[in-house]
Scaffold this motif. Structure first.
Motif, PDB file in Angstrom:
ATOM      1  N   HIS B  73      19.182  49.590 -33.593  1.00  0.00           N
ATOM      2  CA  HIS B  73      19.044  50.930 -33.981  1.00  0.00           C
ATOM      3  C   HIS B  73      20.546  51.309 -34.444  1.00  0.00           C
ATOM      4  CE1 HIS B  73      15.590  51.222 -31.044  1.00  0.00           C
ATOM      5  NE2 HIS B  73      16.359  50.501 -30.368  1.00  0.00           N
ATOM      6  N   ASP B  99      15.161  50.336 -36.412  1.00  0.00           N
ATOM      7  CA  ASP B  99      14.562  51.117 -35.542  1.00  0.00           C
ATOM      8  C   ASP B  99      15.213  52.403 -35.605  1.00  0.00           C
ATOM      9  OD1 ASP B  99      12.659  52.627 -33.892  1.00  0.00           O
ATOM     10  OD2 ASP B  99      12.245  51.120 -32.624  1.00  0.00           O
ATOM     11  N   HIS B 101      14.816  55.068 -34.082  1.00  0.00           N
ATOM     12  CA  HIS B 101      14.409  55.797 -32.863  1.00  0.00           C
ATOM     13  C   HIS B 101      15.162  56.961 -32.429  1.00  0.00           C
ATOM     14  CE1 HIS B 101      12.632  56.141 -28.699  1.00  0.00           C
ATOM     15  NE2 HIS B 101      13.808  56.081 -28.254  1.00  0.00           N
ATOM     16  N   ASN B 105      14.041  61.069 -32.753  1.00  0.00           N
ATOM     17  CA  ASN B 105      13.849  61.641 -31.802  1.00  0.00           C
ATOM     18  C   ASN B 105      14.652  63.058 -31.821  1.00  0.00           C
ATOM     19  OD1 ASN B 105      12.344  61.113 -28.858  1.00  0.00           O
ATOM     20  ND2 ASN B 105      13.060  59.132 -29.908  1.00  0.00           N
ATOM     21  N   PRO B 137       9.548  54.752 -35.195  1.00  0.00           N
ATOM     22  CA  PRO B 137       9.607  54.746 -33.917  1.00  0.00           C
ATOM     23  C   PRO B 137       8.332  54.879 -33.147  1.00  0.00           C
ATOM     24  CG  PRO B 137      11.331  55.753 -34.939  1.00  0.00           C
ATOM     25  CD  PRO B 137      10.331  55.731 -35.846  1.00  0.00           C
ATOM     26  N   SER B 138       8.067  54.431 -32.187  1.00  0.00           N
ATOM     27  CA  SER B 138       6.691  54.434 -31.469  1.00  0.00           C
ATOM     28  C   SER B 138       6.542  55.499 -30.335  1.00  0.00           C
ATOM     29  CB  SER B 138       6.215  53.012 -30.828  1.00  0.00           C
ATOM     30  OG  SER B 138       6.917  52.607 -29.857  1.00  0.00           O
ATOM     31  N   CYS B 139       7.821  55.729 -29.856  1.00  0.00           N
ATOM     32  CA  CYS B 139       8.029  56.655 -28.585  1.00  0.00           C
ATOM     33  C   CYS B 139       8.975  57.929 -28.955  1.00  0.00           C
ATOM     34  CB  CYS B 139       8.456  55.665 -27.434  1.00  0.00           C
ATOM     35  SG  CYS B 139       7.386  54.429 -26.946  1.00  0.00           S
ATOM     36  N   VAL B 140       8.482  58.885 -29.471  1.00  0.00           N
ATOM     37  CA  VAL B 140       8.750  60.132 -29.510  1.00  0.00           C
ATOM     38  C   VAL B 140       8.082  61.332 -28.952  1.00  0.00           C
ATOM     39  CG1 VAL B 140      10.077  61.368 -31.321  1.00  0.00           C
ATOM     40  CG2 VAL B 140       9.653  59.143 -31.843  1.00  0.00           C
ATOM     41  N   ALA B 142      10.199  59.306 -25.722  1.00  0.00           N
ATOM     42  CA  ALA B 142      10.102  57.984 -25.058  1.00  0.00           C
ATOM     43  C   ALA B 142       9.362  58.186 -23.680  1.00  0.00           C
ATOM     44  CB  ALA B 142      11.511  57.248 -24.932  1.00  0.00           C
ATOM     45  N   GLY B 170       8.048  50.595 -34.467  1.00  0.00           N
ATOM     46  CA  GLY B 170       9.132  50.218 -33.333  1.00  0.00           C
ATOM     47  C   GLY B 170       8.864  50.162 -32.006  1.00  0.00           C
ATOM     48  N   ASP B 460      16.510  58.886 -24.393  1.00  0.00           N
ATOM     49  CA  ASP B 460      16.226  58.950 -26.023  1.00  0.00           C
ATOM     50  C   ASP B 460      15.903  60.115 -26.473  1.00  0.00           C
ATOM     51  OD1 ASP B 460      15.986  55.860 -25.996  1.00  0.00           O
ATOM     52  OD2 ASP B 460      14.122  56.200 -24.762  1.00  0.00           O
TER      53      ASP B 460
END
Lengths: 576, 576
Positions: B73, B99, B101, B105, B137-140, B142, B170, B460
């Motif tokens: 990151h 990533d 991330h 976010n 990013p896969s978790c936005v 998280a 990510g 995050d």
């Protein structure tokens, strides 16, 4: 994906649970006793306590990922794709990277389409037991010295490679064209690069700057190593070394000596050319594993070379390992020494048990690839060779495919050479377009007396190759081959016999048992005609046109000196 | 391609020849003395006798493939992409799998676009010194427990992933969503699978069936291992183990113990989160190499983990090796123990020497990612917490990011808790939409007295995190952060100070020397306020909202018990 997660967490029943297996983990090199849980054709866990709609008791067998054959010309088995699949799958093969170089040199792209479709139509309980990555042959024709049934140039390669039909570009055997930066060869290589497709190699004896150039062109594999030093040279340049376990290549143990704890990831196993007898009685990649493990390679490295390494080399996602998310392509073997295959699963479906396929298959339509032998009428006079003085003679050697050049003093009688003792004639007749192209030379070391035999397999253009010491018998063999649509044929006195290879003159539609029996019978008959020990009567002929292997080769255009890379006259002193 | 072949065969001059190098071959694990020949940015040979338009004397240095950081990151450096690249390249990094991330976010996809473009515009003599594979990013957000600046759901993931902008998906840190087969999470994973894009993982303490499920979902890497057993468990399931050398993760040596001669191919090196000081003074992947080699990993395996392994894991063609056809991304190091980088080449162009980049860079337009701190006006009264009786208190521990739950008996005075000795307040204020969301709790183990400090980095979702024992100071810190557009801030008596992080409230536009100096100064000032040894005053705060790491975390929506995966009340007995 939901059902995979649910099955992994035991919230849902698995489709198949293989119990009591010693599961080999190709990531760690270790073996773990337990169950393999399968859902939707995919492994969801190695562990215990799974419930399965089907349960298979492995009884302590070792579970391995199905084997991947990194490079094979299926045509060399002389079997239809369907019969090949029966044998291949029963030996634990899950994927083959097939290069239909032979049939495409006869039939063009139609040959590859036939192969792909024939394989694709084999379906058993919803799965295809043998997955095939089809390479687009890169060398059609393989050399400028012969007439093949098709020509695929750079432009066509660009177009064809873009089709889903083809996985990558097949072995680039015309390495002189690469080294000379031939425009057509470079167009093919550039097309593969632009389309992000792998290019297989074939670089016998190439080393140093030449090999640097070959590798710089983007070629990624080689299966022509002859010893450990050769392997190390190829490895260094970034090529994957394909350890070949062919029917006539016998150096896999020697090459495997180059494998060590560090470099083992760069070795993969392949068959290249393997006949039906070997496939049936000795196996395929299972045999390669057996050989290299017996020669001292640790089983864990050998298995990686048969599975994960190949999957990585070719970018085969979901293949090559037994772990969650990988396809449930599983082989059970009794031990990690003999690798005797007791069961084979494809995407969780049992497809073979104890050396027998559990599926059967018909035959895909062969119209597009049959009746391929077309020749001008030949008579016994066409086999005369008028020679006098110093003459180049091709000498075949036992247990190998190299030839040598010998010089004989020859004389003729009535316009035809008087054959010296131990020498016969070799003729190659163009058989795709009935052009009448025909060339002859003398052959020593072969041993045939009192007749002729011939074959329609002749790497790489597959013209007719006929050997004999009797012009009339040679002409009869040519006619027998024409009539059979290709195959193997003998004429001796009043005896004549042909075994037809109706698919492109290369493969038989018959069941493999019959192909093996017929081949054995006609071969035994040929041997009785005096062919020397250590020389396969028919199968040695098929390399005599292969103008990429030293020293002399005969094609339908003439006698080729491979080292000089040119056609040379039979008689010394005739050079331009 | 012609010029590559011609250069390899010495028919044409090379662009660059590096002479007198000990060239490490990652395929064989061996070192060869010789020249590296480069043409058109590509290696065409390792050997001797090359002529080059440019010649570089390596003076006996070791030549390695440029390092690949498998997961970082960049935002954690608090540097702009340009300043990050200066440091990263000078340490021998050729490619980073980044990533974004954090910035996504805050800013949504615009954050990733900014990062990609800022990196892409760094050009030196026609090459981009640092190549970046940008993960989506896969978790936005998280977790469901906090308010982030953007939401990227399954449908948007499907669309965005198809853009050339993104290399893969990510780290899938919301592993509970995978295990519960959450529809939105599965849509993201299915999109990556359908588009044949790699999915990075994040699976702390996951093992057994849970890890099977996580791997079955197609996730391919993990960087959260805590010891060798954990590494082995991840390896077995087919995940690549990313050995992390972050600024606050200190277990790379411990994890590296799991590497052996067989499995080493499955280890790759990464930074994850690395601050500017470490990048400048300790390095990046070079530091990871140094650490694991000093801890006993053979250099040949360590180098593979920094180069070829990562290239294979991510399918980076032409990267990770020094051999013909590979990109001329080359690092010269003095030895294979300290890995001190003396020169760096990118596609054959020198880009760094003796720890200094040879390129300079301006700043890409930051309009899309600045002025991101938007809060409702806050007053000191907003920081009151009215508590009485048994109260959950978050306890921070030195040298780590785990927290514990402590129970205190509390009482209030004038509607505000009387802080027990050694306890201060923690507040999180939503800062993306000025929603007024704000939550508070008590914090022990931190050690601050007589003021407040705060930061706009908070994994995050990057809301404002403020700690203090003085309501007025806490409110001042909130205002300082708002005014600065994010950053780090302190208020103590009449003293106040802010170090702005103008890019998304996460990164500074300043040169890295100034970022390091400013960070050190404000951190030293904060430490003088009583923050305990072993606790980084600001950087420990940034994890206090991270509701995926046990035990208690505070977000803008409340106090989260991560093990229960739910928001819990501050006072015991208030449970529903």
């Amino acid at each position: 994906m939901k059902s995979l997660i649910d099955a992994a967490l035991k919230r849902e029943k698995c489709d198949l649970v293989i119990r009591g297996a010693k599961v080999f983990n190709v990531f760690t090199g270790e073996t773990e006793e337990g169950e393999i849980a399968v859902k939707d054709g995919v492994i969801v866990g190695i562990g215990s306590g799974y419930e399965g709609a089907e349960v298979y008791e492995a009884d302590g067998a070792y579970a391995l990922p199905s084997f991947i054959d990194a490079h094979i010309h299926v045509e060399s088995s002389m079997l239809s794709p369907e019969e090949f699949a029966l044998l291949s799958v029963s030996r634990g093969t899950g994927v083959v990277v097939a290069d239909p170089h032979e049939i495409v040199n006869v039939c063009g792209i139609a040959g590859a389409e036939y192969m792909k479709e024939a394989f694709a139509r084999i379906v058993h309980v919803g799965v295809n037991p043998l997955e095939v990555c089809m390479q687009l042959p890169s060398c059609v024709p393989a050399s400028p010295f012969e007439t093949s049934g098709a020509v695929i140039d750079g432009r066509e390669t660009e177009q064809e490679l873009a089709r889903e039909l083809f996985y990558g570009l097949g072995e680039f055997m015309n390495y002189p064209a690469v080294l000379s930066a031939d425009g057509d060869a470079l167009q093919k290589l550039a097309a593969a690069k632009a389309q992000n497709k792998i290019v297989d190699g074939h670089a016998p004896a190439l080393a140093g700057d030449g090999l640097n150039a070959y590798a710089a062109a983007g070629i990624k594999t080689d299966h022509e190593c002859v010893n450990a030093d050769d392997c190390n040279e190829k490895l260094k340049k970034g090529l994957y070394v394909q350890l070949r376990n062919g029917s006539s290549a016998h150096n896999i143990e020697e090459n495997a000596k180059a494998m060590n704890e560090y470099n083992y990831r760069r070795f993969i196993l392949c068959s290249d050319d393997r006949n039906a007898y070997d496939l049936k009685h000795n196996g395929q990649i299972d045999d390669a594993l057996r050989r290299i493990v017996r020669s001292g390679v640790p089983a864990s490295r050998a298995i990686a070379a048969a599975t994960l390494n190949t999957a990585e080399c070719y970018g085969l996602k979901g293949k090559g390992a037994l772990a969650p998310s990988y396809d449930a392509d599983i082989v059970l073997v009794e031990d990690l020494i003999d690798f005797r295959v007791s069961a084979v699963f494809k995407r969780g479906i049992p497809v073979a048990e104890n050396g027998r396929a559990l599926f059967s298959c018909g035959r895909y339509e062969t119209n597009a690839v049959k009746s391929t032998v077309r020749i001008e009428p030949v008579s016994e006079d066409d086999f005369r060779i008028d020679l006098s003085g110093k003459t180049r003679v091709m000498r075949v050697k036992p247990n190998g495919i190299l030839t040598e050049e010998e010089i004989y003093d020859c004389e003729s009688e009535n316009g035809d050479v008087k054959l010296p003792a131990g020498v016969c004639k070799l003729a190659v007749i163009e058989r795709h377009f009935a052009s009448g192209n025909m060339e002859k030379c003398l052959l020593s070391g072969y041993g045939l007396r009192g007749g002729a035999l011939g074959v329609s397999i002749a790497h790489d253009s597959h013209n007719l190759v006929i050997v004999g010491d009797d012009n009339r018998a040679m002409a009869r063999v040519a006619k027998l081959l024409e009539k059979a649509g290709g195959g193997m044929a003998i004429a001796e006195g009043t005896f004549e016999k042909a075994f037809p290879l109706d698919i492109a003159g290369l493969m038989s539609s018959l069941p493999h048992e019959e192909v093996i029996k017929e081949t054995e019978e006609i071969t035994a008959r040929a041997r009785r005609m005096g062919v020397k020990e250590g020389i396969e009567p028919f199968m040695s002929l098929v390399f005599l046109s292969l103008a990429v292997i030293p020293k002399l080769r005969l094609t339908d255009r003439g006698l080729v000196d491979v080292e000089k890379f040119e056609i040379v006259p039979l008689q010394i002193g005739e050079e331009a």
